[in-house]
Design an enzyme around this catalytic site. Sequence first.
Site, mmCIF file in Angstrom:
data_model
loop_
_atom_site.group_PDB
_atom_site.id
_atom_site.type_symbol
_atom_site.label_atom_id
_atom_site.label_comp_id
_atom_site.label_asym_id
_atom_site.label_seq_id
_atom_site.Cartn_x
_atom_site.Cartn_y
_atom_site.Cartn_z
ATOM 1 N N ASP A 1 -4.975 4.655 -2.841
ATOM 2 C CA ASP A 1 -3.881 5.717 -2.462
ATOM 3 C C ASP A 1 -4.331 6.880 -1.682
ATOM 4 O O ASP A 1 -5.771 7.271 -2.463
ATOM 5 C CB ASP A 1 -2.481 6.031 -2.258
ATOM 6 C CG ASP A 1 -1.275 4.260 -2.751
ATOM 7 O OD1 ASP A 1 -2.375 3.925 -2.448
ATOM 8 O OD2 ASP A 1 -0.964 5.261 -4.182
ATOM 9 N N LEU B 1 -1.426 3.832 1.892
ATOM 10 C CA LEU B 1 -1.191 2.691 1.300
ATOM 11 C C LEU B 1 -2.502 2.375 1.158
ATOM 12 O O LEU B 1 -3.405 2.459 1.766
ATOM 13 C CB LEU B 1 -0.724 1.541 1.876
ATOM 14 C CG LEU B 1 0.906 1.870 1.720
ATOM 15 C CD1 LEU B 1 1.505 0.773 3.426
ATOM 16 C CD2 LEU B 1 1.815 2.692 1.135
ATOM 17 N N SER B 2 -2.792 1.777 -0.599
ATOM 18 C CA SER B 2 -4.278 1.114 -0.633
ATOM 19 C C SER B 2 -4.032 -0.151 0.219
ATOM 20 O O SER B 2 -3.783 -0.944 0.336
ATOM 21 C CB SER B 2 -4.004 0.571 -2.177
ATOM 22 O OG SER B 2 -3.197 0.249 -2.477
ATOM 23 N N PRO B 3 -5.900 -0.435 -0.078
ATOM 24 C CA PRO B 3 -5.945 -1.196 0.847
ATOM 25 C C PRO B 3 -5.332 -3.043 0.548
ATOM 26 O O PRO B 3 -4.882 -4.222 1.028
ATOM 27 C CB PRO B 3 -7.705 -1.927 0.779
ATOM 28 C CG PRO B 3 -8.221 -0.432 0.544
ATOM 29 C CD PRO B 3 -7.154 0.600 -0.258
#
Length: 248
Positions: free
Chosen positions: A51, A60-62
């Site tokens: 993140d 958001l993280s991938p």
Amino acid sequence: MDPAVLRADMVDGLESPPRDALSDDAIATAMCTVPRHEFVGDERTAYADRDHDVLGTRVLSPSTVARLFEALSATDGDTVLIVGAGVGYTAAVAAELVGETNVHTVDIARPLVFESRANLAEAGYDGVLVDWRDGADGLPEYAPFDRILLEAAAVRPPRRLVEQLTNGGRLVFPCGTHRQRLEAVSSDGDRDRFGAVSFDPLLIDGEQHGAVERNRTAREDREHANRNAQSRRGWQFEWIEWESSLGR
């Protein structure tokens, strides 16, 4: 290093163990295409599976983005509403999947609306509509939508959002409070459940972005005080007047 190479490495990591967060080829292609560094602002770490904090919101993280879109199951030509514009990255991925003019997104925080618009335009997705409003109300002017993605936790599917789905439409949202799971709800009430997630709660009108706990407490205090004031009986007011007379 070339950002295109970094994106390819990012997607390869999402498709492989131990993450196994991505299996859909269309989503993989979309995430390989969107220049994530334009939204995060740090090319060195933009493609790491983590993140980022930008303007007080969480990018958001991938792997989380991949899981959201796997649950959403959006296809080319679908109309999509994203509640929680953030900095615009999720909307850009959606634009690659369904076409940018089919993507609409809203956010309750004005600074994020401006940031999202600027980032999307810079990255080449200025056809995405970004509007400022209470996300729980959706975007009725452009409804119905084939797919709605709520990037905030709720204990149940927001009624207004479900009402804005097409027949056969699908709403994806994090369900729960402290313990959350990703859920998908169809327009006919069918529900699919996915893995555990962790999102901030859905804000409502009057709650400022970045201060959820404080503002929610203040709102609840006001509501509690109003309920108490409305429930007082006559003898309570007479008792207050009697106490006041003793103090004279």
